[in-house]
Design a protein around this motif. Structure first.
Motif, PDB file in Angstrom:
ATOM      1  N   ALA A 127       1.202  -1.457  -0.117  1.00 36.03           N
ATOM      2  CA  ALA A 127      -0.296  -0.115   0.279  1.00 36.03           C
ATOM      3  C   ALA A 127       0.518   1.089   0.079  1.00 36.03           C
ATOM      4  O   ALA A 127       0.284   2.207  -0.979  1.00 36.03           O
ATOM      5  CB  ALA A 127      -1.073   0.099   1.432  1.00 36.03           C
ATOM      6  N   ASN A 128       1.509   1.179   0.938  1.00 34.40           N
ATOM      7  CA  ASN A 128       2.560   2.642   0.889  1.00 34.40           C
ATOM      8  C   ASN A 128       3.399   2.819  -0.428  1.00 34.40           C
ATOM      9  O   ASN A 128       4.022   3.669  -0.859  1.00 34.40           O
ATOM     10  CB  ASN A 128       3.884   2.314   2.022  1.00 34.40           C
ATOM     11  CG  ASN A 128       2.919   3.008   3.847  1.00 34.40           C
ATOM     12  OD1 ASN A 128       2.851   4.165   3.392  1.00 34.40           O
ATOM     13  ND2 ASN A 128       2.414   1.973   4.459  1.00 34.40           N
ATOM     14  N   ALA A 129       4.135   1.834  -0.493  1.00 37.07           N
ATOM     15  CA  ALA A 129       4.741   1.467  -1.944  1.00 37.07           C
ATOM     16  C   ALA A 129       3.913   2.077  -2.796  1.00 37.07           C
ATOM     17  O   ALA A 129       4.624   3.202  -3.609  1.00 37.07           O
ATOM     18  CB  ALA A 129       5.466  -0.043  -1.988  1.00 37.07           C
ATOM     19  N   ALA A 130       2.693   1.613  -3.469  1.00 40.27           N
ATOM     20  CA  ALA A 130       2.018   2.254  -4.446  1.00 40.27           C
ATOM     21  C   ALA A 130       1.380   3.569  -4.141  1.00 40.27           C
ATOM     22  O   ALA A 130       1.512   4.689  -5.184  1.00 40.27           O
ATOM     23  CB  ALA A 130       0.481   0.931  -4.726  1.00 40.27           C
ATOM     24  N   TYR A 131       1.063   3.929  -3.012  1.00 43.62           N
ATOM     25  CA  TYR A 131       0.763   4.922  -3.118  1.00 43.62           C
ATOM     26  C   TYR A 131       1.978   5.421  -3.279  1.00 43.62           C
ATOM     27  O   TYR A 131       1.926   7.005  -3.381  1.00 43.62           O
ATOM     28  CB  TYR A 131       1.128   5.428  -1.239  1.00 43.62           C
ATOM     29  CG  TYR A 131       0.210   7.142  -1.287  1.00 43.62           C
ATOM     30  CD1 TYR A 131      -1.148   7.651  -1.681  1.00 43.62           C
ATOM     31  CD2 TYR A 131       1.044   7.698   0.135  1.00 43.62           C
ATOM     32  CE1 TYR A 131      -1.329   7.917  -1.165  1.00 43.62           C
ATOM     33  CE2 TYR A 131       0.177   8.502   0.302  1.00 43.62           C
ATOM     34  CZ  TYR A 131      -0.610   9.262  -1.001  1.00 43.62           C
ATOM     35  OH  TYR A 131      -1.105  10.442  -0.428  1.00 43.62           O
ATOM     36  N   ALA A 132       3.163   5.301  -2.888  1.00 44.50           N
ATOM     37  CA  ALA A 132       4.534   7.176  -2.471  1.00 44.50           C
ATOM     38  C   ALA A 132       4.687   6.768  -4.261  1.00 44.50           C
ATOM     39  O   ALA A 132       5.047   8.250  -4.495  1.00 44.50           O
ATOM     40  CB  ALA A 132       5.861   6.000  -1.576  1.00 44.50           C
ATOM     41  N   GLY A 136       4.116  10.814  -4.401  1.00 43.15           N
ATOM     42  CA  GLY A 136       5.313  10.990  -4.744  1.00 43.15           C
ATOM     43  C   GLY A 136       5.383  11.504  -3.159  1.00 43.15           C
ATOM     44  O   GLY A 136       7.207  11.862  -2.280  1.00 43.15           O
ATOM     45  N   ASP A 137       5.179  10.835  -1.833  1.00 38.59           N
ATOM     46  CA  ASP A 137       5.649  11.281  -0.647  1.00 38.59           C
ATOM     47  C   ASP A 137       6.603  10.571  -0.407  1.00 38.59           C
ATOM     48  O   ASP A 137       6.663   8.729  -0.437  1.00 38.59           O
ATOM     49  CB  ASP A 137       3.745  10.483  -0.015  1.00 38.59           C
ATOM     50  CG  ASP A 137       3.875  11.228   1.372  1.00 38.59           C
ATOM     51  OD1 ASP A 137       2.501  10.662   2.127  1.00 38.59           O
ATOM     52  OD2 ASP A 137       4.989  10.679   2.279  1.00 38.59           O
ATOM     53  N   LYS A 138       7.345  10.678   0.166  1.00 36.22           N
ATOM     54  CA  LYS A 138       9.070  10.403   0.301  1.00 36.22           C
ATOM     55  C   LYS A 138       8.738   9.408   1.887  1.00 36.22           C
ATOM     56  O   LYS A 138       9.037   8.242   2.059  1.00 36.22           O
ATOM     57  CB  LYS A 138       9.531  11.417   0.590  1.00 36.22           C
ATOM     58  CG  LYS A 138      11.047  10.710   1.383  1.00 36.22           C
ATOM     59  CD  LYS A 138      12.193  11.890   1.180  1.00 36.22           C
ATOM     60  CE  LYS A 138      13.536  11.161   1.930  1.00 36.22           C
ATOM     61  NZ  LYS A 138      13.860  10.221   2.517  1.00 36.22           N
ATOM     62  N   LYS A 139       7.635  10.277   2.853  1.00 43.56           N
ATOM     63  CA  LYS A 139       7.153   9.225   3.897  1.00 43.56           C
ATOM     64  C   LYS A 139       6.763   8.370   3.460  1.00 43.56           C
ATOM     65  O   LYS A 139       7.307   6.886   5.043  1.00 43.56           O
ATOM     66  CB  LYS A 139       6.564  10.417   5.159  1.00 43.56           C
ATOM     67  CG  LYS A 139       6.494   9.652   6.147  1.00 43.56           C
ATOM     68  CD  LYS A 139       5.533  10.872   6.997  1.00 43.56           C
ATOM     69  CE  LYS A 139       5.146  10.083   8.620  1.00 43.56           C
ATOM     70  NZ  LYS A 139       3.905   8.910   8.381  1.00 43.56           N
ATOM     71  N   ALA A 140       6.202   7.868   3.021  1.00 43.42           N
ATOM     72  CA  ALA A 140       5.023   6.276   2.207  1.00 43.42           C
ATOM     73  C   ALA A 140       6.224   5.493   1.832  1.00 43.42           C
ATOM     74  O   ALA A 140       6.268   4.490   2.016  1.00 43.42           O
ATOM     75  CB  ALA A 140       4.061   6.649   1.862  1.00 43.42           C
ATOM     76  N   ALA A 141       7.098   6.399   0.872  1.00 44.85           N
ATOM     77  CA  ALA A 141       8.371   5.141   0.440  1.00 44.85           C
ATOM     78  C   ALA A 141       9.215   4.365   1.853  1.00 44.85           C
ATOM     79  O   ALA A 141       9.134   3.536   1.790  1.00 44.85           O
ATOM     80  CB  ALA A 141       9.415   6.197  -0.294  1.00 44.85           C
ATOM     81  N   ASP A 142       9.985   5.673   2.658  1.00 47.85           N
ATOM     82  CA  ASP A 142       9.951   5.118   3.605  1.00 47.85           C
ATOM     83  C   ASP A 142       9.058   4.123   4.714  1.00 47.85           C
ATOM     84  O   ASP A 142      10.573   3.349   4.696  1.00 47.85           O
ATOM     85  CB  ASP A 142      10.157   6.620   4.824  1.00 47.85           C
ATOM     86  CG  ASP A 142      11.613   7.589   3.991  1.00 47.85           C
ATOM     87  OD1 ASP A 142      12.344   6.766   3.473  1.00 47.85           O
ATOM     88  OD2 ASP A 142      11.800   8.172   4.296  1.00 47.85           O
ATOM     89  N   THR A 190       7.526  -0.118  -8.152  1.00 54.21           N
ATOM     90  CA  THR A 190       6.949   1.137  -7.746  1.00 54.21           C
ATOM     91  C   THR A 190       8.034   2.016  -7.562  1.00 54.21           C
ATOM     92  O   THR A 190       7.820   2.383  -8.098  1.00 54.21           O
ATOM     93  CB  THR A 190       5.538   0.798  -6.491  1.00 54.21           C
ATOM     94  OG1 THR A 190       6.099   0.115  -5.565  1.00 54.21           O
ATOM     95  CG2 THR A 190       4.085   0.326  -7.295  1.00 54.21           C
ATOM     96  N   ILE A 191       8.331   1.397  -6.289  1.00 56.55           N
ATOM     97  CA  ILE A 191       9.152   2.509  -6.241  1.00 56.55           C
ATOM     98  C   ILE A 191      11.149   1.730  -6.419  1.00 56.55           C
ATOM     99  O   ILE A 191      12.210   2.615  -6.056  1.00 56.55           O
ATOM    100  CB  ILE A 191       9.518   3.446  -4.587  1.00 56.55           C
ATOM    101  CG1 ILE A 191       9.320   2.393  -3.493  1.00 56.55           C
ATOM    102  CG2 ILE A 191       7.567   3.926  -4.862  1.00 56.55           C
ATOM    103  CD1 ILE A 191       8.890   2.172  -1.622  1.00 56.55           C
TER     104      ILE A 191
END
Lengths: 392, 392
Positions: A127-132, A136-142, A190-191
């Motif tokens: 979820a966080n990876a696809a949302y990042a 472009g949300d860096k916090k979600a990627a982290d 994704t990311i």
């Protein structure tokens, strides 16, 4: 039989149309909880809410779906905003103070139950990876990368999570390497994450070496740590739909790795073995559980037809056909597709029923509960449409 | 309809004959494990062994059955020796170092799993109590009384056993007062225990006050600590066969207490409510789960027919008829008896199948596994034969 290009184009359009005009509109936008964030997904056949609790797995899966639609189909603002609602809810309410995630929370995010494994975390990763990627949300990627690391730690550190069984008869399930492989694939695609390729290779090796049994043409659901079969009721229980899901994760990897022939062979073999074990020759569809030696299965719903094994088999057969051109897979794909869309699809209200008796009659009507939500069906329709899109 | 005395005599003979010439011989003496003690009970329809593991609940239940046959039918040496085998196995292998009992052990008594409740203990109480009466063994009597005290302690000390859920939405199940009541009844009626009457009254009051809902004519399976209905999927789930088992425990108490009219009224009311909720008007038999507000039930096997709800309903209807003479109960008894013996009884190999689809076809053939063994069916045949024996 084989599929003509025109037939494949028609299939592609069918899946995309079902996804966007039938499945997704059943759930969204109405399920987005504007009060607390997250999604209200426990719904009866007509979409009416039967419970306002939230299943953490499915909160993550729904946020993954909306982000993925945004990333791959169309950059619709409502999909991105819907995804954010789930991501925010997960971050705000679904973690315990020890860093582990809950399994089941109230509408307003109070914890009801935590379980002894980390599948909530794997769905939070995708979820966080696809949302990042979408935002472009860096916090979600982290968060995605951090939780992926936690999942690897859980999966490689015996005793880190409490055990359900004593150590007398140790066992391991195919679920862990399978879900970790798919989580890593999603993260990578994704990311990106440089850990993924190596870990995916390890998990595939584990499945190949310990769970796939060529002598008896079978993929085990559970084995001893050394890969031997545990000849007791639980150890003998096969989950054909699950193993077929594992088969297409491996075929997906084969595709990613420039059609790696060894991975194609492995994935097709797993599909072949478990189609033979799981396809119901009398009524059609994939049965839930079988016994490796054809003894009685203890799990009560063993011969029911659930929605998700059919979804996974639709993907696996189509992907195997796309990778090999083997007519057998076109034939199987047509069999499972025709069976599933005729028995499970609710032509009146949209989406699929989840739970049929062996003979294909409906056992109960819920479209969403603690275990079912917008995931296996929309993922199947999305994946198959994507797979065939180069034909358009 | 009502039953004539001749019909009741015929029923009594039928139950006794089934018990002694069909059900018990399916299991014994072949299941007594001469190597490790205890019983090998996980068997397919033809009696072949499908697993040599031992389920602790069922080890206790089988020892109770053999002791009870010895105490009430005939003082057969093989029954007493068979009972001793189970009692010895329970004492030697089924307790953890913290005093709690295991749930699932290997053939040679190594622990596989312990669970977060104490039903293994309640079955060990009735096994030891019945065996103590049969054998005069003082140690078994002491064990029964000691474990009964432990069960009371577990049931009255929140937090003594680990919790499955957080404290956010506290609930309690009817299972605890039900099983404790029946455990106390068995203890009282074998070796006697002066604690029993008072505790039984408390558990009945709890069921009456917190679980029986006259406004909606229903017996809840789970409620909030104050007895209110928890309007979520789990809280709404009813288990009609279980509530009907509770009804006959209360009717049994009414009979013990010189036909106490208030208890007869309570037990009959519970039976009436849950017959209406559980009887399948289309196919016959008692369904497994229902939703109190007729919404979809999440548990997958919700509309299957399991053996034990039918056994409990055969007892409850016959006992209600015996205590009230109400023709309705004779009619219901005939309906459930005819349904169950025609659908579940394996006329070829003896005993009953355990798991039917809603329409009465066999879902799987095991006679014994981790959850089924020589208990509900032989107890039903024994109880009904005993109940009618004064007519002989």
């Amino acid at each position: 039989m084989s599929y003509t290009t025109a037939e494949l184009q028609k299939l592609s359009a069918f899946y995309k149309n079902q996804l966007l005009n039938n499945t997704v509109p059943f759930w969204f936008p109405k399920s987005i909880d504007k009060t607390y964030g997250g999604y209200l997904l426990m719904r009866d056949q007509d979409g009416s809410l039967i419970d306002d609790d939230k299943a953490v797995w499915i909160q993550g899966r729904a946020a993954w779906l909306l982000s993925t639609l945004y990333n791959t189909i169309e950059q619709k603002k409502e999909w991105l905003e819907g995804a954010k609602s789930g991501i925010d809810f997960l971050n705000q309410y679904c973690f315990d103070t020890d860093g582990q995630m809950f399994f089941h929370v109230t509408r307003d995010g109070k914890p009801i139950r935590k379980r002894r494994y980390y599948f909530s975390e794997t769905f939070a990763v995708i979820a966080n990876a696809a949302y990042a990627k979408a935002s472009g949300d860096k916090k979600a990627a982290d968060t995605a990368r951090y939780l992926f690391g936690k999942c690897i730690e859980y999966s490689t550190t015996p005793g880190l999570l409490p055990a359900k069984f004593t150590g007398i008869r140790p066992s391991k399930g195919i679920g862990v390497p399978m879900i970790m492989m798919n989580t890593a694939q999603q993260l990578r695609e994704t990311i990106g994450d440089e850990r993924c390729d190596e870990w995916i290779s390890k998990w595939i090796a584990e499945i190949k070496n310990d769970f796939v049994k060529d002598d008896i043409k079978c993929v085990m659901e559970q084995v001893a740590p050394d890969g031997s079969i545990i000849d007791h009721i639980d150890g003998r229980t096969l989950n054909p739909g699950h193993a077929i899901e594992g088969a297409w994760f491996i075929l997906h990897e084969a595709k990613y790795r420039n059609h790696d022939p060894a991975l194609i062979a492995l994935g097709c073999k797993m599909l072949d073995y478990m189609w033979e074990r799981g396809w119901d020759k009398e009524y059609g569809g994939i049965l839930y559980f079988r016994d490796v030696y054809h003894k009685p299965v203890q799990e009560y719903w063993q011969d029911m037809k659930f929605w998700w094994p059919q979804n996974e088999t639709i993907i696996a057969t189509l992907l195997a056909y796309k990778l090999t051109g083997d007519e057998k897979y076109a034939r199987w794909h047509k069999m499972i597709h025709d069976y599933a869309y005729s028995k499970f699809h609710d032509t009146r209200n949209g989406e699929w029923f989840g739970y049929l008796h062996r003979d294909g009659t409906i056992a109960q009507t819920a479209k969403g509960n603690l275990f079912k939500g917008p995931f296996h069906l929309p993922r199947q329709e999305w994946y198959c449409a994507q797979l065939l899109q180069d034909l358009d």
